[in-house]
Design an enzyme around this catalytic site. Structure first.
Site, short mmCIF file in Angstrom:
data_model
loop_
_atom_site.label_atom_id
_atom_site.label_comp_id
_atom_site.label_asym_id
_atom_site.label_seq_id
_atom_site.Cartn_x
_atom_site.Cartn_y
_atom_site.Cartn_z
N LYS A 1 37.85 1.88 31.07
CA LYS A 1 39.46 2.46 30.57
C LYS A 1 37.87 3.94 29.44
CE LYS A 1 42.60 -0.19 29.30
NZ LYS A 1 42.42 -1.63 29.59
N ASP B 1 37.90 -2.24 34.79
CA ASP B 1 38.71 -1.58 32.95
C ASP B 1 37.90 -1.15 32.21
OD1 ASP B 1 41.08 -1.06 32.41
OD2 ASP B 1 41.74 -3.52 31.64
N ASP C 1 35.03 9.25 27.40
CA ASP C 1 34.49 10.18 26.32
C ASP C 1 34.51 11.06 27.55
OD1 ASP C 1 31.97 10.76 24.80
OD2 ASP C 1 31.71 8.69 24.65
#
EC number: 2.4.2.10
Length: 454
Positions: free
Chosen positions: A297, A295, A300
């Protein structure tokens, strides 16, 4: 306060019900037509109506009120003024400018909302409104309507777990009008025959089974997680938010038999080591047949995400089967994840999240077309082609003091169309994590079976 009968007769004088032959929106010809909009033009009657509706309700249960556009908006406003319960406004469609919000007003995720509707027939407009309100993280448990046409909508919503309070139903008002000689027995019989013969509960799209989704799946990891779900009769993903490798591995071994995936935050480990952490974790995933879902996330530009994914201390690309990623960097930023399945973040379950309707609309354009994305984290069903992963699932009610809002496995699977439930503290903070994992597995699977069997 005057009797309900006297109040209805006052309303009737405004022409809210007409008898004859009327073609409804559905194309059905009806012997009566209900239009409650004139009530908004009489302030005294609107105030009385608000009092009657509020009198039926457990007002302590509600944080906010919302009217279904457009006829119920003045009713909801009057109820808000009488009860001091704040009002939010739902638009029929989001604005194409400014904030582009679908829900206007001041509210917080996790609040309980009372929905107000003028007339209920099939219940379709209410179901659509509930989806849009709950998509903002607001809970709906109760609905109040002025008139139930008794054509199946109330029963449909109650079967979905909502409490529907109706001030009048068509049989009741027809009897009042017959007693006052506004209509005769023949008209009463015609109306009753129509109601009995025209149950117009709308057909919701049937939920696809895991087997059907497996047949349609193209991505290898979408196929893999569906195969595991079918084999283990589980739709449970357990979060493993531990800060030591021993805790992580012990937990994975305990809950492994009951889960389809283990969700990790590998960067919170104080003693991470590729050999002593990842190798035994992969062995446990093979032993118990579950996937590893990091996880991370990602959020960018593509080049930075590729470095974060493949290099550095954790080398996520070497061991993860699934990763989570925001899509804020655009479609190209996700091209580095070709070796894994991507679970895209469309919505978050925390209070105050900025993933509003405009963001979701734009994010969906990426999510539905990128070949690495197998599904998304969201609070409502997106499409049959995408798997839906829902966090914030807990058998406890409410939330925590950090803004996390909880929903039960049954609620998210039935009402959101969730494919995989993600459970964190409900399992890893339990005294007996293995037993709780089994409990969530059974609850989630039963809710899934109930949905696909309908």
């Amino acid at each position: 306060m005057e009797s309900k009968k006297e109040f209805f007769l006052e309303c009737y004088k405004l022409g809210i019900i007409k008898f004859g032959r009327f073609t409804l929106k559905s194309g059905i010809e009806s012997p009566f037509y209900v239009d409650l909009r004139p009530l908004a033009s009489d302030p005294k009657i609107l105030k009385k109506l608000a009092d009657y509706l509020l009198e039926m309700l457990p007002l302590d249960n509600f944080d906010i009120i919302c009217g279904v556009p457009y006829a119920a908006l003045p009713m909801a406003t009057a109820m808000s003024l009488q009860s001091y319960i704040p009002l939010i406004i739902k638009r029929k469609e989001a604005k194409s400018y400014g904030t582009k919000k679908l829900i206007e007003g001041i509210y917080e995720k996790g609040q309980n909302c009372l929905l107000v509707e003028d007339v209920i027939t099939s219940g379709k407009s209410l179901v659509e409104t509930i989806d849009e309100v709950e998509n903002e993280g607001i809970k709906v448990s109760d609905i109040v309507v002025v008139l139930d046409r008794q054509q199946g909508g109330k029963e449909k919503l109650e079967a979905k777990g909502y409490k529907v309070h109706s001030l009048f139903n068509i049989s009741e008002v027809v009897e009042i009008l017959r007693e006052e000689n506004h209509i005769d027995e023949a008209e009463v019989a015609r109306i009753q025959d129509f109601v009995n013969g025209n149950q117009v509960v709308f057909e919701e799209k049937k939920r696809l089974s895991y087997e059907q989704k497996l047949q349609a799946a193209e991505h290898s990891f979408a196929k893999k997680i569906l195969e595991i779900a079918i084999e283990k009769r589980s739709n449970l993903i357990a979060s493993a938010d531990f800060i030591s490798t021993k805790e992580l591995l012990d937990f994975a071994d305990m809950v492994g038999p009951h889960i389809v995936a283990l969700k990790t935050h590998i960067d919170i480990l104080n003693d991470f080591d590729a050999d002593s952490t990842i190798l035994p974790l992969k062995d446990l995933a093979t032993k118990h047949n579950f996937l590893l879902m990091e996880d991370r996330k990602f959020a960018d530009i593509g080049n930075t995400q590729e470095l974060q994914f493949s290099y550095g201390t954790y080398k996520i690309s070497n061991w993860a089967d699934l990763v989570t990623s925001h899509v804020i960097g655009g479609s190209k930023s996700l091209d580095c994840f070709m070796s894994v399945g991507v679970v895209a973040i469309l919505g978050m379950s925390s209070e105050g999240t900025l993933t509003d309707s405009h963001y979701r609309e734009e994010a969906l354009k990426i999510i539905e077309t990128h070949p690495s994305i197998i599904g998304c984290v969201a609070q409502n069903q997106i499409s049959d082609q995408l798997l839906l992963f829902t966090p914030g699932v807990n058998l406890a009610k409410g939330g925590d003091d950090k803004g996390q809002q909880y929903n039960s496995p049954e609620h998210v699977i039935r009402n959101y169309g969730t494919d995989f439930i993600i459970v964190g503290r409900g399992i890893y903070k339990a005294d007996e994590p293995e037993q709780e994992a089994l409990r969530y597995k059974n609850e989630g699977w039963q809710a899934y079976q109930d949905c696909v069997s309908k």
